[in-house]
Design an enzyme around this catalytic site. Sequence first.
Site, PDB file in Angstrom:
ATOM      1  N   ASP A 157      -9.718  16.695 -25.361  1.00 58.36           N
ATOM      2  CA  ASP A 157      -8.454  15.754 -26.740  1.00 58.36           C
ATOM      3  C   ASP A 157      -9.477  16.499 -27.254  1.00 58.36           C
ATOM      4  O   ASP A 157     -11.364  15.889 -27.549  1.00 58.36           O
ATOM      5  CB  ASP A 157      -7.873  15.604 -26.448  1.00 58.36           C
ATOM      6  CG  ASP A 157      -7.155  15.388 -28.145  1.00 58.36           C
ATOM      7  OD1 ASP A 157      -6.984  15.816 -28.808  1.00 58.36           O
ATOM      8  OD2 ASP A 157      -7.117  14.588 -28.987  1.00 58.36           O
ATOM      9  N   CYS A 188       0.998  -1.129  -0.105  1.00 59.58           N
ATOM     10  CA  CYS A 188      -0.356  -0.117   0.240  1.00 59.58           C
ATOM     11  C   CYS A 188       0.891   1.011   0.099  1.00 59.58           C
ATOM     12  O   CYS A 188       2.375   0.859   0.118  1.00 59.58           O
ATOM     13  CB  CYS A 188      -1.230  -0.419   1.199  1.00 59.58           C
ATOM     14  SG  CYS A 188       0.107  -0.051   2.762  1.00 59.58           S
ATOM     15  N   ASP A 212      -7.021  10.322 -26.451  1.00 61.92           N
ATOM     16  CA  ASP A 212      -7.360   8.984 -27.602  1.00 61.92           C
ATOM     17  C   ASP A 212      -5.786   8.805 -28.392  1.00 61.92           C
ATOM     18  O   ASP A 212      -5.215   7.515 -29.032  1.00 61.92           O
ATOM     19  CB  ASP A 212      -8.307   8.894 -29.193  1.00 61.92           C
ATOM     20  CG  ASP A 212      -7.853   9.770 -30.180  1.00 61.92           C
ATOM     21  OD1 ASP A 212      -7.578  11.263 -29.377  1.00 61.92           O
ATOM     22  OD2 ASP A 212      -8.640   9.586 -30.726  1.00 61.92           O
ATOM     23  N   ASP A 226      -1.822  11.622 -25.880  1.00 61.06           N
ATOM     24  CA  ASP A 226      -2.067  12.703 -24.664  1.00 61.06           C
ATOM     25  C   ASP A 226      -2.154  11.289 -23.347  1.00 61.06           C
ATOM     26  O   ASP A 226      -2.345  11.266 -22.422  1.00 61.06           O
ATOM     27  CB  ASP A 226      -3.506  12.057 -25.284  1.00 61.06           C
ATOM     28  CG  ASP A 226      -4.252  12.548 -26.221  1.00 61.06           C
ATOM     29  OD1 ASP A 226      -3.915  14.548 -25.721  1.00 61.06           O
ATOM     30  OD2 ASP A 226      -5.001  12.704 -27.070  1.00 61.06           O
ATOM     31  N   CYS A 262       3.558   1.862   2.802  1.00 63.47           N
ATOM     32  CA  CYS A 262       4.931   1.001   1.958  1.00 63.47           C
ATOM     33  C   CYS A 262       5.684   1.663   1.377  1.00 63.47           C
ATOM     34  O   CYS A 262       7.407   1.854   1.977  1.00 63.47           O
ATOM     35  CB  CYS A 262       4.174  -0.435   1.873  1.00 63.47           C
ATOM     36  SG  CYS A 262       3.304  -1.220   2.640  1.00 63.47           S
TER      37      CYS A 262
END
Length: 727
Positions: free
Chosen positions: A422, A15, A622, A626, A18
């Site tokens: 975008d 986690c 997409d 990006d 840690c």
Amino acid sequence: MGKLVETLEVGGMHCAACAARIEKVVKRQDGVIDASVNLALERATIVYEPHTVDLGIVMGRIEKMGYSVRQAVSEKGGADPDGMRAQMELFLFSAVLCIPFLLLMLQMMGVNVTPHVFNNLWVQLALASQIQFIAGWSFYAGALQSIKDRMANMDVLVALGTTSAYFMGVYMMLNGNPHVYFETSAVIITLVRLGKVLELKAKSRTSEALKKLASLNVKFAHRWNQGKWEDVLVEQLSVGDTVLVKPGEKIPLDGQILSGESNVDESMLTGEILPVPKQPGDSVFGATINHSGSLKIRIDRVGRDTALGHIIQLVEEAQTSKAPVQRLADTICAFFVPAVLGVALVTFTVWYFALLPGMTTSLHTAIMNATAVLVTACPCPLGLATPTAILVATGKAAEYGVFFKGGESLETLGRKGVCLLDKTGTITQGKPKVQEVHVIPNPYIHSKTDLLVLAASAEIHSEHPIAKVIVDACPDRSLFEAHHVTSYPGFGVTAIIQSHKVTIGSFRFLDDQGIPTDHVHSRGIAWEERGITVVGIAIDHRIVGMMGVADPIKDSSVDAVKQLKRLGMQVMILTGDNETTAHVMAQKVGIREVYANVSPEDKVKIVRHFRNNGRHVVMVGDGVNDAPSLAAANVGIALGTGADVSVEAADVALIGTDLEGVVRAIKLSRATIRNIRQSLFWALAYNVVGIPAASCGLLNPMLAGAAMAFSSVLVVTNALRLKRVRL
């Protein structure tokens, strides 16, 4: 000697605590300037003074904390496949042994399908012991480490609850009581094991973005060496080398064109759908695609210094800075665990020493009541609230083509904030089309169809993307035969068709060819103001028509933007396209704020600007360009038709192309958060009532176990309500 940077692969982190603990310990070492631990990639980056710090000692300190560590040998990172396999094996081992207990639970509800052998308590003890101390051993180790670090996490709760239930079952069995609690500990461990497997899978997918980016690199190149061309590995290229890139090939590394002209597809860097004309002196970038002519290129940058290498660095940095959300359940447990231990201890002490001193039943009663407190406080409801809701919600999302890569993105997506979209391929279709055709009165062309056929007859010989769009728009009719076709990359084309000279291209190109266009300029300007690219067609130096090429807006974009606004999102466009086109598109879909002409680096800066100002940022895109901004946002959403790397860098992937998927994802996220909070409330309310009742002797362990089971059923039933959510 100056400072050095070393990257270490660290295994065994569970986690964010840690990662924070490793950072804290490493930073304390003399000579360590800085340390950053990437939980998703399982990596630690250390900046240190080599004359002061022995890296081996630093690695030894990390190992003493219970983690595995080694120097990084690749740049892929991600979850260890051996660790994933081990977690899956432990889950399957626990799940198989848990089946008899599930059958016994059905038997208690009146459905008797349990083989007689499993009614034997010694058989139940044998099965439960293997689950408790083999499948559940890591929870003991994690709880012990957590206690050493003076923290309380879910490992402590799991170890505490399952151990109390298991040993209470042993106690009851040895005293001849048939009411044992082995199924409680077995089911809890199995469910938590399943959660660990899902967590590791999500972590593994996080690193896939870097693998996809690395795969874009070219493996071989044609290098000029001692008077001849030779094929070499790209790793063998150096700054100053000359390479040849043929049509259709990828450019190996960043450099400058020495000779040749071509159109280069740079969409993976800029997001622009149209290839860029290139000539001697122009810069080109590695992994971009050469469309037409051959190019001789001088290599200027290699390795991490290239544009693609820089994007990889941006993705890594964005993932490193993305801190996991602190679970509400973990926050509750940090106070809940010591409180429950205290209540159990007080319960035992009061009953044994104060209420029943010296009585023969005092020890038994004190143990029973203290154990009832522990069984009542079993973390099953708290532990089930979040993962069960997430599992149901992700299944519901999949029905609509929305895929969350982890519970964190599902939990955080629904927050109100900024939604950055975008343009190309996200708001628009990403596929240019001929949207306007205008015929100017002349003796040769009498219809729009005639104009399209004439233009396609010449453009079919050109490799320019707009030429392909015009050819695709041509109706199914025989084309004219074209002679002496001459292409002017980036400007236009000329040809002889039926003894007439046909000229096709931009108005600037037509003007350069001596063809007057003044009388149609106003129409051309009007088209450009609508974000349309203008193409003029002339016959024998007389303009006879014009076409408008544009990337159409998706049918769903306007409504989706309206819904996003109603959901409280501030919607903006973030694109590499020019100002005019970007603002035209923004106006059409109802968006006021636009960031245009932005590079991948600029997109990341804008995302970080909003985040640094306390805004929750959702990024939708997409393209490969990006990927860094998707990773830098609080939640990145990639359209399923986008580049693989953008899908892998994002937190949410849409299998469809419409922005409606973004709206559905946000609605489902908000419904899931409400559901989780409801479940946590009832789980806590059960404990608020149940623990005092158990400590007062009003709830024996058997009833406590039944009440705990009921609260778990309540949590699961509440989560199943998400299946009926309307999106």
